[in-house]
Design a protein around this motif. Structure first.
Motif, short mmCIF file in Angstrom:
data_model
loop_
_atom_site.label_atom_id
_atom_site.label_comp_id
_atom_site.label_asym_id
_atom_site.label_seq_id
_atom_site.Cartn_x
_atom_site.Cartn_y
_atom_site.Cartn_z
N ASP A 134 29.34 97.77 11.58
CA ASP A 134 30.57 97.01 11.36
C ASP A 134 30.53 96.49 9.94
OD1 ASP A 134 32.75 95.47 11.22
OD2 ASP A 134 32.28 94.17 12.92
N CYS A 181 26.67 86.37 10.67
CA CYS A 181 25.44 86.95 11.24
C CYS A 181 24.34 87.06 10.19
CB CYS A 181 25.76 88.33 11.77
SG CYS A 181 26.54 89.39 10.54
N LYS A 198 25.28 94.34 22.74
CA LYS A 198 24.60 93.13 22.27
C LYS A 198 25.30 91.89 22.80
CE LYS A 198 27.00 92.59 17.84
NZ LYS A 198 27.61 91.28 17.81
N CYS A 243 30.61 88.27 14.47
CA CYS A 243 30.39 86.87 14.07
C CYS A 243 31.73 86.17 13.82
CB CYS A 243 29.44 86.76 12.90
SG CYS A 243 29.92 87.64 11.43
N CYS A 268 25.23 87.84 16.34
CA CYS A 268 23.99 88.35 15.76
C CYS A 268 23.23 87.29 14.98
CB CYS A 268 24.25 89.58 14.91
SG CYS A 268 24.78 90.97 15.90
N GLY A 304 23.32 94.75 14.80
CA GLY A 304 23.32 94.99 13.35
C GLY A 304 22.27 95.97 12.88
N GLY A 316 31.45 90.68 9.55
CA GLY A 316 31.72 91.51 10.73
C GLY A 316 32.53 90.80 11.81
N ARG A 322 26.39 89.85 4.13
CA ARG A 322 26.62 90.73 2.99
C ARG A 322 27.55 90.07 1.99
NH1 ARG A 322 28.12 94.94 7.43
NH2 ARG A 322 28.51 92.91 8.36
N CYS A 350 24.93 97.37 8.55
CA CYS A 350 25.44 97.32 9.92
C CYS A 350 26.65 98.26 9.99
CB CYS A 350 25.86 95.91 10.28
SG CYS A 350 26.56 95.85 11.94
S1 SF4 Z 1 25.16 92.17 12.43
FE1 SF4 Z 1 26.28 91.86 14.34
S2 SF4 Z 1 27.91 90.35 13.93
FE2 SF4 Z 1 27.11 91.13 11.99
S3 SF4 Z 1 28.52 92.73 11.45
FE3 SF4 Z 1 26.80 93.68 12.50
S4 SF4 Z 1 27.37 93.77 14.67
FE4 SF4 Z 1 28.78 92.38 13.64
#
Ligand code: SF4
Length: 513
Positions: free
Chosen positions: A64, A274, A421, A145, A187, A445, A142, A278, A62
């Protein structure tokens, strides 16, 4: 020191680009449960394809890349300052190599440090143990979340569930409510860690610590195990689904921990993670810094490899209407779109998130935005030796943050579509209706999947806001998203919120006496 830095660099890269085996298995199980051809199933297929692409390209899953949080256990006598320095150097290198997005921002000036280092970044916790190896675990969690984390102070009055008292049943209500209030916006399908007790700070820490447990780990405390099983059985009945599109898979894991509290306080804290969960770890030789073992790689490794063709076939099965849009888009084209349509974007789109929206309220736009498409996205970008920019990851960011500005900006500049999103609120919905605009929900993501659709970077403006916040002008092809708010006053997000609140109320009666 060099070897230690290299080992930590490997841990960061692997955590950003690959998911642990237990998380892969949980996502695969969710796919099995979801009804083929639904919006939620399509999202899960896109997510799966994205995971596979990130793995193959060794690129961030992702865009982020989150708040890096290290939990480290060292034998007595190991120099922790040396480990900290190795972490800082490895973080800087991983950022330079495009494995991490520059994510550390001065809270007062908004200045991005550019290297993921700064006051409080990264988070590093040390503890000592009696083993003779160093255990380093890392979570990249991220912001989307993180913003859905929630803390309850019992007793409390909870929407849909009534009074939550200072007992196991009150805790149960808090956890069910936490899943409802997230509405899939961090997410989903997601995972939660719950901390019971402590003070406000330690309660949240305990919740986050639970995220270091594997999805299949069994709680040794009978009561907490009962609670975890109950939540896993019932939270998915809320019907929020992947990305909040409605569906069967909302929650993929729930881990609960408890600690003592003061008699006057009773906190229940929920850390929401989310699907891009990770979390990895390594065991290091304390002398050489070499990796002796990888953690969280036990059990079957499932390859989540849906192909683009499979995703398209699933869409066809559902007979979803597909509409191609290319900017400049007319009001007439927008008025034809309805909630549920899949939109395929070709041509130009422009990124804009918090800093840009704030800026555009008071200033002119750097380009003509009439009929254009704005993408709520803070991409990971890398400049090559010739000075050309390349997109390394480009999934959508949480749109609701732009709610105070979005409608006004669309009207002021003639923007026809915004994409992000999690959906937006009533102010934007009203503006979409008045102005002739549409909100498109991209799959949160799916940063590699979308980066692949970006064919060229045509320029960038407002770079003074930093890479994630600048306005990137992107040429795309086959960029797919779903209409979740249209120009006729319909909002899938409002519908799912309403139906999930009704279902939440079914869990009002006490379960644990
Ligand atoms: S999947 Fe969504 S909540 Fe998770 S880090 Fe990526 S953008 Fe942010």
């Amino acid at each position: 020191m060099e070897k230690l830095q290299e080992s930590i660099y490997q841990l960061i890269v692997e955590t950003s680009t690959n998911l642990p085996n237990d998380v892969r298995r949980a996502i695969a199980a969710a796919k099995e449960k979801e009804n083929a051809g639904t919006r939620a199933a399509l999202s899960l297929s896109t997510i799966s394809e994205n995971i596979q692409m990130a793995d193959e390209k060794v690129s961030p899953i992702c865009q982020d890349t989150g708040m890096p949080t290290f939990e480290i256990k060292t034998p007595v006598g190991v120099n922790q300052i040396k480990i900290k320095k190795a972490i800082y150097a490895a973080m800087e290198q991983a950022t330079k190599d495009g494995k991490l997005r520059p994510n550390s921002v001065d809270s007062l000036t908004g200045q991005n440090s550019g290297n993921n280092l700064g006051e409080g970044t990264p988070v590093i916790h040390f503890s000592q143990w009696e083993e003779d190896v160093i255990d380093v675990r890392l979570i990249l969690k991220g912001g989307g979340c993180e913003n859905k984390n929630i803390q309850y102070s019992l007793p409390a009055e909870l929407e849909g569930l009534g009074r939550a008292g200072r007992d196991l049943d009150g805790i149960r209500k808090c956890i069910m409510h936490s899943v409802y209030q997230a509405q899939g916006q961090g997410c989903s399908a997601g995972f939660i860690g719950v901390g019971i007790g402590g003070d406000r700070t330690t309660s949240y820490s305990l919740a986050k610590e639970q995220l270091f447990r594997t999805v299949d780990d069994v709680n040794p405390n009978e009561d907490l195990k009962k609670l975890e099983d109950y939540v896993m059985e019932n939270a998915n009945k809320l019907g929020i689904g992947t990305m909040g599109f409605g569906g069967e898979a909302t929650l993929l894991g729930c881990k609960v921990g408890a600690m003592n509290r003061l008699p006057a306080s009773f906190f229940v804290s929920v850390a929401y993670n989310c699907w891009a969960y990770r979390r990895l770890g390594v065991v290091l030789d304390q002398q050489s810094g070499d990796i002796k073992e990888w953690l969280y790689k036990d059990g079957e490794r499932i390859d989540l490899n849906d192909t683009t063709e499979e995703v398209a076939a699933a869409a066809e099965k559902k007979n979803v209407r597909e509409v191609v849009l290319e900017a400049p888009v007319t009001e007439e084209q927008i008025r034809e779109l309805k909630v549920g349509d899949v939109v395929i974007i070709n041509g130009m789109m422009h990124t804009g998130r918090d800093a840009i929206h704030h800026h555009l309220m008071e200033h002119d736009a750097p380009i003509d935005l009439n009929g254009q498409i704005i993408y709520h996205c803070g991409p990971v970008m890398l400049k090559d030796d010739q000075g050309n920019w390349h997109v390394k990851a480009a999934g959508p960011t949480t749109s609701i943050r732009e709610e105070p500005y979005q409608g006004d900006i669309m009207k002021k500049f003639g923007i026809r579509a915004v994409m992000g999103k999690g959906g937006m609120g009533p102010k934007t919905l009203k503006a979409l209706q008045e102005h002739g605009g549409v909100y498109l929900n991209a799959i949160g993501g799916a940063a590699q999947y979308y980066a692949d659709c970006i064919k060229a970077v045509k320029g960038v403006d407002l770079m003074e806001f930093g890479i994630p916040e600048a306005m990137w002008h992107l040429e795309v092809e086959g960029f797919a998203a779903i209409v979740t708010m249209d120009s006729h006053g319909n909002s899938l997000h409002a519908d799912v919120d309403k139906s999930s609140l009704e279902k939440l109320a079914e869990f009002k009666e006490p379960v644990f006496k």
